[in-house]
Design a protein around this motif. Structure first.
Motif, PDB file in Angstrom:
ATOM      1  N   GLY A   1       0.104  -1.112   0.016  1.00  0.00           N
ATOM      2  CA  GLY A   1      -0.387  -0.057   0.349  1.00  0.00           C
ATOM      3  C   GLY A   1       0.941   1.130  -0.024  1.00  0.00           C
ATOM      4  N   GLU A   2       2.469   1.021  -0.022  1.00  0.00           N
ATOM      5  CA  GLU A   2       3.209   2.314  -0.232  1.00  0.00           C
ATOM      6  C   GLU A   2       3.866   2.299  -1.658  1.00  0.00           C
ATOM      7  OE1 GLU A   2       5.422   2.135   3.738  1.00  0.00           O
ATOM      8  OE2 GLU A   2       4.013   2.434   5.081  1.00  0.00           O
ATOM      9  N   ARG A   3       4.114   3.624  -1.350  1.00  0.00           N
ATOM     10  CA  ARG A   3       4.759   4.204  -2.277  1.00  0.00           C
ATOM     11  C   ARG A   3       6.256   4.855  -2.254  1.00  0.00           C
ATOM     12  NH1 ARG A   3       3.392   5.309  -7.963  1.00  0.00           N
ATOM     13  NH2 ARG A   3       4.288   6.955  -8.552  1.00  0.00           N
ATOM     14  N   LEU A   4       6.414   4.656  -2.883  1.00  0.00           N
ATOM     15  CA  LEU A   4       8.444   4.953  -3.266  1.00  0.00           C
ATOM     16  C   LEU A   4       8.850   6.210  -4.421  1.00  0.00           C
ATOM     17  CD1 LEU A   4      11.120   5.377  -1.514  1.00  0.00           C
ATOM     18  CD2 LEU A   4      11.928   2.888  -2.326  1.00  0.00           C
ATOM     19  N   ASN A   5       8.710   7.094  -3.787  1.00  0.00           N
ATOM     20  CA  ASN A   5       9.573   7.863  -4.804  1.00  0.00           C
ATOM     21  C   ASN A   5      11.018   8.632  -4.625  1.00  0.00           C
ATOM     22  OD1 ASN A   5       7.657   8.733  -6.829  1.00  0.00           O
ATOM     23  ND2 ASN A   5       6.426   9.515  -4.746  1.00  0.00           N
ATOM     24  N   VAL A   6      11.844   8.429  -4.970  1.00  0.00           N
ATOM     25  CA  VAL A   6      13.234   8.320  -5.369  1.00  0.00           C
ATOM     26  C   VAL A   6      14.130   9.331  -6.635  1.00  0.00           C
ATOM     27  CG1 VAL A   6      15.954   7.250  -4.885  1.00  0.00           C
ATOM     28  CG2 VAL A   6      14.001   6.467  -4.162  1.00  0.00           C
ATOM     29  N   THR A   7      14.911  10.229  -5.736  1.00  0.00           N
ATOM     30  CA  THR A   7      15.525  11.166  -7.343  1.00  0.00           C
ATOM     31  C   THR A   7      17.307  11.275  -6.700  1.00  0.00           C
ATOM     32  OG1 THR A   7      14.193  12.755  -7.481  1.00  0.00           O
ATOM     33  CG2 THR A   7      15.924  12.935  -7.850  1.00  0.00           C
ATOM     34  N   PHE A   8      18.098  10.198  -7.709  1.00  0.00           N
ATOM     35  CA  PHE A   8      19.243  10.154  -7.488  1.00  0.00           C
ATOM     36  C   PHE A   8      19.457  12.134  -7.769  1.00  0.00           C
ATOM     37  CE2 PHE A   8      19.517   5.498  -8.991  1.00  0.00           C
ATOM     38  CZ  PHE A   8      19.505   4.888  -7.550  1.00  0.00           C
ATOM     39  N   THR A   9      20.553  12.498  -6.444  1.00  0.00           N
ATOM     40  CA  THR A   9      21.461  13.725  -6.938  1.00  0.00           C
ATOM     41  C   THR A   9      22.570  13.581  -7.359  1.00  0.00           C
ATOM     42  OG1 THR A   9      20.760  14.069  -4.486  1.00  0.00           O
ATOM     43  CG2 THR A   9      19.129  14.582  -5.607  1.00  0.00           C
TER      44      THR A   9
ATOM     45  N   ASP B   1      24.055   9.784  -3.975  1.00  0.00           N
ATOM     46  CA  ASP B   1      22.886  10.973  -3.152  1.00  0.00           C
ATOM     47  C   ASP B   1      21.622  10.997  -3.690  1.00  0.00           C
ATOM     48  OD1 ASP B   1      25.462  11.247  -1.132  1.00  0.00           O
ATOM     49  OD2 ASP B   1      25.438  13.270  -2.624  1.00  0.00           O
ATOM     50  N   LEU B   2      20.801  10.858  -3.125  1.00  0.00           N
ATOM     51  CA  LEU B   2      19.072  10.155  -3.559  1.00  0.00           C
ATOM     52  C   LEU B   2      18.675  11.811  -1.964  1.00  0.00           C
ATOM     53  CD1 LEU B   2      17.532   8.342  -1.218  1.00  0.00           C
ATOM     54  CD2 LEU B   2      19.626   7.123  -2.681  1.00  0.00           C
ATOM     55  N   HIS B   3      17.324  12.203  -3.057  1.00  0.00           N
ATOM     56  CA  HIS B   3      16.338  12.359  -2.525  1.00  0.00           C
ATOM     57  C   HIS B   3      15.243  11.340  -2.130  1.00  0.00           C
ATOM     58  CE1 HIS B   3      13.196  15.401   0.023  1.00  0.00           C
ATOM     59  NE2 HIS B   3      12.741  14.579  -0.914  1.00  0.00           N
ATOM     60  N   PHE B   4      14.262  11.176  -1.401  1.00  0.00           N
ATOM     61  CA  PHE B   4      13.350  10.150  -1.666  1.00  0.00           C
ATOM     62  C   PHE B   4      11.789  10.491  -0.784  1.00  0.00           C
ATOM     63  CE2 PHE B   4      15.607   8.866   2.842  1.00  0.00           C
ATOM     64  CZ  PHE B   4      13.563   8.014   3.159  1.00  0.00           C
ATOM     65  N   SER B   5      10.872   9.760  -0.418  1.00  0.00           N
ATOM     66  CA  SER B   5       9.777  10.469   0.148  1.00  0.00           C
ATOM     67  C   SER B   5       9.505   9.024  -0.354  1.00  0.00           C
ATOM     68  CB  SER B   5       8.865  10.986  -0.648  1.00  0.00           C
ATOM     69  OG  SER B   5       8.180  10.424  -1.574  1.00  0.00           O
ATOM     70  N   VAL B   6       7.770   8.758   1.010  1.00  0.00           N
ATOM     71  CA  VAL B   6       7.461   7.512   0.503  1.00  0.00           C
ATOM     72  C   VAL B   6       5.878   7.914   1.508  1.00  0.00           C
ATOM     73  CG1 VAL B   6       6.748   4.976   1.823  1.00  0.00           C
ATOM     74  CG2 VAL B   6       9.549   5.979   1.762  1.00  0.00           C
ATOM     75  N   THR B   7       4.819   7.409   0.126  1.00  0.00           N
ATOM     76  CA  THR B   7       3.561   8.004   0.686  1.00  0.00           C
ATOM     77  C   THR B   7       2.463   6.743   0.580  1.00  0.00           C
ATOM     78  OG1 THR B   7       3.223   7.804  -1.994  1.00  0.00           O
ATOM     79  CG2 THR B   7       3.681  10.318  -0.966  1.00  0.00           C
ATOM     80  N   ASP B   8       1.428   7.191   1.571  1.00  0.00           N
ATOM     81  CA  ASP B   8       0.789   5.453   1.882  1.00  0.00           C
ATOM     82  C   ASP B   8      -0.867   5.658   0.637  1.00  0.00           C
ATOM     83  OD1 ASP B   8      -1.146   8.457   2.458  1.00  0.00           O
ATOM     84  OD2 ASP B   8      -0.674   7.468   4.593  1.00  0.00           O
ATOM     85  N   ALA B   9      -1.075   4.279   0.696  1.00  0.00           N
ATOM     86  CA  ALA B   9      -2.461   4.830  -0.030  1.00  0.00           C
ATOM     87  C   ALA B   9      -3.025   5.508  -0.694  1.00  0.00           C
ATOM     88  CB  ALA B   9      -3.386   3.696   0.549  1.00  0.00           C
ATOM     89  N   ASP B  10      -3.027   7.091   0.977  1.00  0.00           N
ATOM     90  CA  ASP B  10      -4.272   8.314   0.958  1.00  0.00           C
ATOM     91  C   ASP B  10      -3.230   9.554  -0.250  1.00  0.00           C
ATOM     92  OD1 ASP B  10      -6.275   6.808   1.327  1.00  0.00           O
ATOM     93  OD2 ASP B  10      -6.005   7.325   3.692  1.00  0.00           O
ATOM     94  N   GLY B  11      -1.509   8.847  -0.318  1.00  0.00           N
ATOM     95  CA  GLY B  11      -0.437  10.107  -0.696  1.00  0.00           C
ATOM     96  C   GLY B  11      -0.230  10.639   0.416  1.00  0.00           C
ATOM     97  N   GLY B  12      -0.415  10.789   1.530  1.00  0.00           N
ATOM     98  CA  GLY B  12       0.105  10.973   3.095  1.00  0.00           C
ATOM     99  C   GLY B  12       1.326  10.804   2.918  1.00  0.00           C
TER     100      GLY B  12
END
Length: 180
Positions: free
Chosen positions: A83-91, A122-133
Motif C-alpha cells: 500500500g505504500e509508494r516510494l519516489n527516489v531521485t538520484f541527486t 546521494d538521493l532524495h526519497f519520499s514514501v507515501t501511503d495509499a491516501d498520498g500522505g
C-alpha cells in the motif's frame, strides 16, 4: 478435430486482417496498477562521476542510471510495505573507481577500482501511503568506504558496488517493515 483447427485458422486470419487494416484489438485484461516505485535522477552531466571523468563517454550515464533504477525498483518492491509508494531521485552519483588517463591511451576506457575511489550515491526519497500522505521523506548520502573488503554477488557486474549501496540503504531504511 477439424472444427477446432478451423476455429484457430479463423482466429489467425481475423487477427492478420485486423493488423493489415491497422485495427487494434483491445484485450479484456485489466489495466496494471501504477508503479509503486518511481526512480528518477537529476542532470547526470552534473554528477560527480561525470565531472571527475570528462571526455570518457564509453558508458553514457543514462545507461547505468537506468540499470540502477531497475535494480532499485526490483529490490524496493520487496522491501516496501503493501500500500505504500516510494519516489527516489538520484541527486549525485560517484561510481566506484575512476579513470586514470595518465596510464596512457590504451587505458582511457578502463575504470580503475581502488579502495580510495569508493562509491557514493546521494538521493532524495519520499514514501507515501495509499491516501498520498507522507510516511517518510529525506535526503540520504550513501557511502561504503570499505567496499573492497566486502563480498559482492557478481564480480562481472560493473555496477555491483553501487547496487550493494542501494541494497544496504533499503535494508536500513525499511528495517522491520519488510513485506511478508
Amino acid at each position: 478435430m477439424k472444427s477446432r483447427f478451423a476455429n484457430v485458422r479463423s482466429a489467425i486470419a481475423m487477427s492478420a486482417l485486423a493488423l493489415s487494416l491497422g485495427v487494434v484489438v483491445a484485450s479484456a485484461a485489466p489495466t496494471p496498477p501504477p508503479e509503486r516505485i518511481d526512480v528518477t535522477w537529476s542532470d547526470p552531466a552534473k554528477f560527480s562521476d561525470s565531472r571527475e571523468n570528462p571526455g570518457i563517454d564509453r558508458y553514457r550515464p543514462e545507461e547505468w542510471l537506468t540499470e540502477l533504477a531497475r535494480h532499485l525498483r526490483f529490490r524496493a518492491d520487496r522491501a516496501l510495505p503493501a500500500g505504500e509508494r516510494l519516489n527516489v531521485t538520484f541527486t549525485d552519483v560517484d561510481r566506484a573507481g575512476t579513470f586514470e588517463p595518465w596510464r596512457g591511451p590504451r587505458w582511457d576506457d578502463v575504470r580503475i577500482i581502488k579502495d580510495f575511489y569508493p562509491p557514493r550515491i546521494d538521493l532524495h526519497f519520499s514514501v507515501t501511503d495509499a491516501d498520498g500522505g507522507i510516511v517518510a521523506e529525506g535526503d540520504r548520502t550513501l557511502r561504503d568506504p570499505g567496499f573492497l573488503n566486502r563480498s559482492v554477488g557478481s564480480s562481472s557486474d560493473p555496477l555491483r558496488y553501487e547496487k550493494r549501496l542501494l541494497d544496504d540503504w533499503l535494508r536500513h531504511e525499511f528495517r522491520g517493515t519488510r513485506k511478508r
